[in-house]
Design a protein around this motif. Structure first.
Motif, PDB file in Angstrom:
ATOM      1  N   GLY A 125     -43.697 -16.912 -43.120  1.00 36.96           N
ATOM      2  CA  GLY A 125     -42.718 -16.385 -42.173  1.00 36.96           C
ATOM      3  C   GLY A 125     -42.392 -17.370 -41.075  1.00 36.96           C
ATOM      4  N   VAL A 126     -43.419 -18.011 -40.519  1.00 41.76           N
ATOM      5  CA  VAL A 126     -43.209 -18.991 -39.457  1.00 41.76           C
ATOM      6  C   VAL A 126     -42.402 -20.176 -39.983  1.00 41.76           C
ATOM      7  CG1 VAL A 126     -44.365 -20.654 -37.949  1.00 41.76           C
ATOM      8  CG2 VAL A 126     -45.249 -18.323 -38.150  1.00 41.76           C
ATOM      9  N   MET A 127     -42.750 -20.660 -41.176  1.00 41.12           N
ATOM     10  CA  MET A 127     -42.051 -21.799 -41.769  1.00 41.12           C
ATOM     11  C   MET A 127     -40.559 -21.529 -41.905  1.00 41.12           C
ATOM     12  SD  MET A 127     -42.472 -23.399 -45.597  1.00 41.12           S
ATOM     13  CE  MET A 127     -40.917 -22.930 -46.381  1.00 41.12           C
ATOM     14  N   LEU A 128     -40.207 -20.389 -42.496  1.00 45.44           N
ATOM     15  CA  LEU A 128     -38.802 -20.094 -42.757  1.00 45.44           C
ATOM     16  C   LEU A 128     -38.053 -19.752 -41.479  1.00 45.44           C
ATOM     17  CD1 LEU A 128     -36.836 -20.001 -45.099  1.00 45.44           C
ATOM     18  CD2 LEU A 128     -37.260 -17.561 -45.302  1.00 45.44           C
ATOM     19  N   CYS A 129     -38.695 -19.033 -40.564  1.00 42.80           N
ATOM     20  CA  CYS A 129     -38.026 -18.664 -39.316  1.00 42.80           C
ATOM     21  C   CYS A 129     -37.666 -19.901 -38.489  1.00 42.80           C
ATOM     22  CB  CYS A 129     -38.904 -17.723 -38.503  1.00 42.80           C
ATOM     23  SG  CYS A 129     -38.978 -16.049 -39.160  1.00 42.80           S
ATOM     24  N   PHE A 130     -38.589 -20.873 -38.444  1.00 41.97           N
ATOM     25  CA  PHE A 130     -38.285 -22.103 -37.723  1.00 41.97           C
ATOM     26  C   PHE A 130     -37.032 -22.761 -38.285  1.00 41.97           C
ATOM     27  CE2 PHE A 130     -42.877 -23.076 -36.161  1.00 41.97           C
ATOM     28  CZ  PHE A 130     -42.662 -22.230 -35.082  1.00 41.97           C
ATOM     29  N   GLU A 131     -36.826 -22.668 -39.593  1.00 42.08           N
ATOM     30  CA  GLU A 131     -35.647 -23.271 -40.218  1.00 42.08           C
ATOM     31  C   GLU A 131     -34.389 -22.452 -39.956  1.00 42.08           C
ATOM     32  OE1 GLU A 131     -36.394 -23.888 -44.342  1.00 42.08           O
ATOM     33  OE2 GLU A 131     -38.133 -25.171 -44.022  1.00 42.08           O
ATOM     34  N   LEU A 132     -34.483 -21.121 -40.148  1.00 41.53           N
ATOM     35  CA  LEU A 132     -33.302 -20.266 -40.032  1.00 41.53           C
ATOM     36  C   LEU A 132     -32.781 -20.190 -38.602  1.00 41.53           C
ATOM     37  CD1 LEU A 132     -34.271 -17.293 -42.394  1.00 41.53           C
ATOM     38  CD2 LEU A 132     -32.696 -19.170 -42.873  1.00 41.53           C
ATOM     39  N   TRP A 133     -33.676 -20.231 -37.619  1.00 41.62           N
ATOM     40  CA  TRP A 133     -33.269 -20.075 -36.227  1.00 41.62           C
ATOM     41  C   TRP A 133     -32.786 -21.385 -35.614  1.00 41.62           C
ATOM     42  CZ3 TRP A 133     -38.363 -17.103 -34.722  1.00 41.62           C
ATOM     43  CH2 TRP A 133     -38.328 -15.834 -35.322  1.00 41.62           C
ATOM     44  N   TYR A 134     -33.110 -22.501 -36.242  1.00 40.46           N
ATOM     45  CA  TYR A 134     -32.864 -23.806 -35.616  1.00 40.46           C
ATOM     46  C   TYR A 134     -31.383 -24.041 -35.325  1.00 40.46           C
ATOM     47  CZ  TYR A 134     -33.291 -28.891 -34.909  1.00 40.46           C
ATOM     48  OH  TYR A 134     -33.248 -30.154 -34.397  1.00 40.46           O
ATOM     49  N   LEU A 135     -30.540 -23.917 -36.351  1.00 42.86           N
ATOM     50  CA  LEU A 135     -29.118 -24.174 -36.142  1.00 42.86           C
ATOM     51  C   LEU A 135     -28.470 -23.115 -35.248  1.00 42.86           C
ATOM     52  CD1 LEU A 135     -27.858 -25.485 -39.602  1.00 42.86           C
ATOM     53  CD2 LEU A 135     -28.124 -26.769 -37.479  1.00 42.86           C
ATOM     54  N   ASN A 136     -29.005 -21.879 -35.290  1.00 40.71           N
ATOM     55  CA  ASN A 136     -28.436 -20.838 -34.425  1.00 40.71           C
ATOM     56  C   ASN A 136     -28.616 -21.155 -32.944  1.00 40.71           C
ATOM     57  OD1 ASN A 136     -27.542 -19.258 -36.561  1.00 40.71           O
ATOM     58  ND2 ASN A 136     -29.459 -18.137 -36.719  1.00 40.71           N
ATOM     59  N   ILE A 137     -29.613 -21.968 -32.635  1.00 42.82           N
ATOM     60  CA  ILE A 137     -29.846 -22.348 -31.245  1.00 42.82           C
ATOM     61  C   ILE A 137     -28.654 -23.143 -30.708  1.00 42.82           C
ATOM     62  CG2 ILE A 137     -31.286 -23.818 -29.771  1.00 42.82           C
ATOM     63  CD1 ILE A 137     -33.670 -22.988 -31.393  1.00 42.82           C
ATOM     64  N   ILE A 138     -27.963 -23.875 -31.589  1.00 41.82           N
ATOM     65  CA  ILE A 138     -26.811 -24.669 -31.149  1.00 41.82           C
ATOM     66  C   ILE A 138     -25.757 -23.777 -30.502  1.00 41.82           C
ATOM     67  CG2 ILE A 138     -24.944 -26.197 -31.906  1.00 41.82           C
ATOM     68  CD1 ILE A 138     -26.703 -27.120 -34.178  1.00 41.82           C
ATOM     69  N   ILE A 139     -25.511 -22.610 -31.120  1.00 40.07           N
ATOM     70  CA  ILE A 139     -24.507 -21.690 -30.569  1.00 40.07           C
ATOM     71  C   ILE A 139     -24.928 -21.222 -29.181  1.00 40.07           C
ATOM     72  CG2 ILE A 139     -23.326 -19.485 -30.923  1.00 40.07           C
ATOM     73  CD1 ILE A 139     -23.629 -19.894 -33.906  1.00 40.07           C
ATOM     74  N   LEU A 140     -26.234 -20.921 -29.025  1.00 36.48           N
ATOM     75  CA  LEU A 140     -26.744 -20.487 -27.727  1.00 36.48           C
ATOM     76  C   LEU A 140     -26.590 -21.592 -26.687  1.00 36.48           C
ATOM     77  CD1 LEU A 140     -28.273 -18.348 -26.040  1.00 36.48           C
ATOM     78  CD2 LEU A 140     -30.403 -19.403 -26.834  1.00 36.48           C
ATOM     79  N   LEU A 141     -26.961 -22.816 -27.044  1.00 34.43           N
ATOM     80  CA  LEU A 141     -26.873 -23.936 -26.102  1.00 34.43           C
ATOM     81  C   LEU A 141     -25.421 -24.285 -25.776  1.00 34.43           C
ATOM     82  CD1 LEU A 141     -29.655 -26.304 -27.522  1.00 34.43           C
ATOM     83  CD2 LEU A 141     -29.798 -24.765 -25.549  1.00 34.43           C
ATOM     84  N   ALA A 142     -24.519 -24.088 -26.739  1.00 31.92           N
ATOM     85  CA  ALA A 142     -23.102 -24.379 -26.502  1.00 31.92           C
ATOM     86  C   ALA A 142     -22.524 -23.480 -25.414  1.00 31.92           C
ATOM     87  CB  ALA A 142     -22.304 -24.217 -27.792  1.00 31.92           C
ATOM     88  N   GLY A 143     -23.096 -22.296 -25.263  1.00 31.13           N
ATOM     89  CA  GLY A 143     -22.601 -21.354 -24.265  1.00 31.13           C
ATOM     90  C   GLY A 143     -22.839 -21.794 -22.836  1.00 31.13           C
ATOM     91  N   TYR A 144     -23.680 -22.827 -22.630  1.00 28.05           N
ATOM     92  CA  TYR A 144     -23.982 -23.312 -21.283  1.00 28.05           C
ATOM     93  C   TYR A 144     -23.226 -24.591 -20.938  1.00 28.05           C
ATOM     94  CZ  TYR A 144     -27.835 -19.993 -21.724  1.00 28.05           C
ATOM     95  OH  TYR A 144     -28.579 -18.849 -21.918  1.00 28.05           O
ATOM     96  N   LEU A 145     -22.329 -25.023 -21.845  1.00 31.34           N
ATOM     97  CA  LEU A 145     -21.530 -26.216 -21.582  1.00 31.34           C
ATOM     98  C   LEU A 145     -20.302 -25.870 -20.743  1.00 31.34           C
ATOM     99  CD1 LEU A 145     -21.628 -27.820 -25.149  1.00 31.34           C
ATOM    100  CD2 LEU A 145     -22.747 -28.732 -23.097  1.00 31.34           C
ATOM    101  N   LYS A 146     -19.609 -26.914 -20.281  1.00 29.24           N
ATOM    102  CA  LYS A 146     -18.331 -26.698 -19.624  1.00 29.24           C
ATOM    103  C   LYS A 146     -17.338 -26.151 -20.645  1.00 29.24           C
ATOM    104  CE  LYS A 146     -19.227 -30.728 -16.698  1.00 29.24           C
ATOM    105  NZ  LYS A 146     -18.815 -32.114 -16.368  1.00 29.24           N
ATOM    106  N   ASN A 147     -16.493 -25.228 -20.212  1.00 31.43           N
ATOM    107  CA  ASN A 147     -15.530 -24.583 -21.113  1.00 31.43           C
ATOM    108  C   ASN A 147     -16.248 -24.015 -22.340  1.00 31.43           C
ATOM    109  OD1 ASN A 147     -13.153 -23.655 -22.161  1.00 31.43           O
ATOM    110  ND2 ASN A 147     -12.177 -25.661 -22.355  1.00 31.43           N
TER     111      ASN A 147
END
Length: 486
Positions: A271-293
């Motif tokens: 579970g830990v192995m796969l979750c680390f993979e599945l959640w990784y790219l989704n973090i980009i969307i979260l981090l993008a929300g803190y950029l300008k515009n």
């Protein structure tokens, strides 16, 4: 069946181990071509239906989102948030934990210890159903959780209500993922594809009927999505109980509750192995929300993630196929066959990844047009084409290496590698490039691609240096220990 009675199919000649029935030595280009064709047939027999099954299941949520979008913009946002955040979080955990069954069932089937498959299936049901019960609290409290991470109150409240309606889907995950691994280990993939295709057709027709003709709205969308997933569960369960698996399924047994410790450890590592993979790219969307515009950044990255999501379904099919091939061959004591299967699949997915990479680069100015009419968003998405293309190549190889790890039983090792490469190296580097050096979205994604590259290179080195004879010799011991027998 007594687990202690398992023995490796090997003989000793002058003190050396020789594995009976293993892949013979390949001589010349003709021999290589023949062996590659034979292995490719086995690979595509598993991968083709697995890809179709993954696409159909993935489409259930996407179609529900599409119907919700015709109800209203608030409803679309609520369903999207529930589907990607709440259900995505739970699905990642349960699917990852179920991959422990992929290792054990695959190796047991290869070792001809078919009678243990039904026991392993029931043990996985016990663990995943208990986990689903705990995860249901996330569904119940999803509205305040979404508000806590900054989601709009109206969207959070409606998404929270929709999440409560979707709790039956959560328990469908807990049952269907182990059933799928049970069937995959025995190469019963065509029936899974037929069931998934049938469920998708039913879902489309009845969603339209319930939501629009009967006017049930969002509640009707939740009802139909739950029903569609339970159609898959009950159909696969009926197939297992139909009498076609007299050796693998011996009926319900209390043995499923005995000695769960090792099984739980492997399930958690998976579970830990796969979750680390599945959640990784989704973090980009979260981090993008803190950029300008942020609205432009989020829209642009979301367009790219849609293409990666569809490619992931293809990669997942090969992930399943190679995990079955490796686990079956190791369980049968065929180290050369397992190694050749890995080499063959890596060549196949590299070619597919290179084609997709080239397609994105060629259509770099056109691919965003499928999702937006905004010229600003299209330019932002087009500017990410090079990083998207590199990600498409990596995303074709990396999941297959994960499938090799599952087939061989390396989940715990890969979990540590994912943690180091993704979250200790990739995410901080992305934040440093994106925020501190002001490279914006390109910097965030570029840094995280560096993490994926490091992880892929590490897994390639481990795979190439693997002593497959040793892995084959340890396969049966792994079945006994991880299967729950101390």
């Amino acid at each position: 069946m007594d687990e202690e009675s398992v023995s490796m199919p090997l003989i000793h000649i002058n003190g050396d181990e020789e594995f009976v029935g293993d892949l013979p030595a390949i001589e010349g280009w003709r021999g290589l071509l023949k062996a590659s064709c034979n292995e490719s047939k086995k690979l595509w027999y598993l991968a083709g239906p697995a890809i179709f099954t993954s696409l159909c299941r993935y489409s259930l949520g996407i179609i529900t989102q599409a119907f919700a979008g015709h109800i209203g913009t608030l409803e679309l946002a609520a369903v999207s948030i529930e589907n990607s955040v709440i259900a995505g979080f739970s699905q990642g955990i349960l699917l990852g934990m179920a991959s422990a069954l992929e290792t054990l069932c695959g190796q047991a089937f290869g070792a001809k210890q078919v009678g243990m498959l039904g026991v392993y299936l029931q043990r996985s049901w016990v663990i995943l159903t208990t986990t689903a019960l705990l995860l249901s609290m996330v569904y119940v409290w999803s509205a305040p959780i979404l508000k806590l991470i900054g989601q709009d109150d109206d969207i959070a409240d409606l998404a929270g209500q929709f999440a409560i309606w979707m709790i039956p889907q959560l328990f469908a995950y807990a049952l269907v993922f182990p059933l799928s691994k049970f069937l995959q280990a025995q190469s019963k993939v065509l029936i899974m594809a037929m069931i998934a295709g049938g469920a998708l057709v039913v879902h489309v027709l009845f969603s339209w009927l319930i939501i629009f003709k009967w006017g049930c709205g969002l509640w009707g969308a939740a009802l139909m999505l739950n029903i569609s997933w339970w159609i898959i569960v009950l159909s696969q369960l009926a197939f297992v109980l139909s009498g076609r698996f007299k050796e693998a399924w011996g009926g319900f047994t209390w043995a499923a509750f005995h000695n769960l410790g090792a099984f739980i450890r492997l399930s958690l590592a998976s579970g830990v192995m796969l979750c680390f993979e599945l959640w990784y790219l989704n973090i980009i969307i979260l981090l993008a929300g803190y950029l300008k515009n942020p609205s432009i950044s989020v829209d642009a990255i979301s367009i790219c993630m849609n293409f990666i999501g569809w490619e992931t379904m293809i990669s997942l099919g090969f992930n399943i196929a190679i995990s079955v091939r490796v686990s079956n061959e190791l369980g049968a004591g065929h180290p050369r066959a397992a190694k050749f299967a890995v080499i063959n699949v890596l060549g196949t997915v590299f070619i597919i990844g290179a084609i997709l990479m080239a397609a994105i680069l060629i259509a770099r100015n056109e691919f965003p047009m499928a999702f937006t009419n905004s010229e600003e968003v299209r330019k932002a998405a087009s500017s990410l084409a090079t990083i998207l293309a590199i990600t498409m190549l990596l995303n074709s190889i990396q999941p297959v290496l994960g499938g090799v790890a599952i087939g061989a039983g390396w989940q715990a090792l890969v979990a540590y590698i994912n943690l180091a490469c993704y979250y200790i190296f990739g995410v901080p580097l992305g934040c440093l490039l994106g925020y501190y050096f002001d490279f914006g979205l390109k910097g965030i994604w570029g840094g995280m691609v560096c993490g994926t590259t490091l992880q892929t290179i590490t897994l390639c080195i481990i795979t190439l240096r693997t002593k497959w004879r040793k892995e084959a010799s340890q396969a049966v011991e792994r079945i006994k220990v991880w299967g729950g027998r101390n």
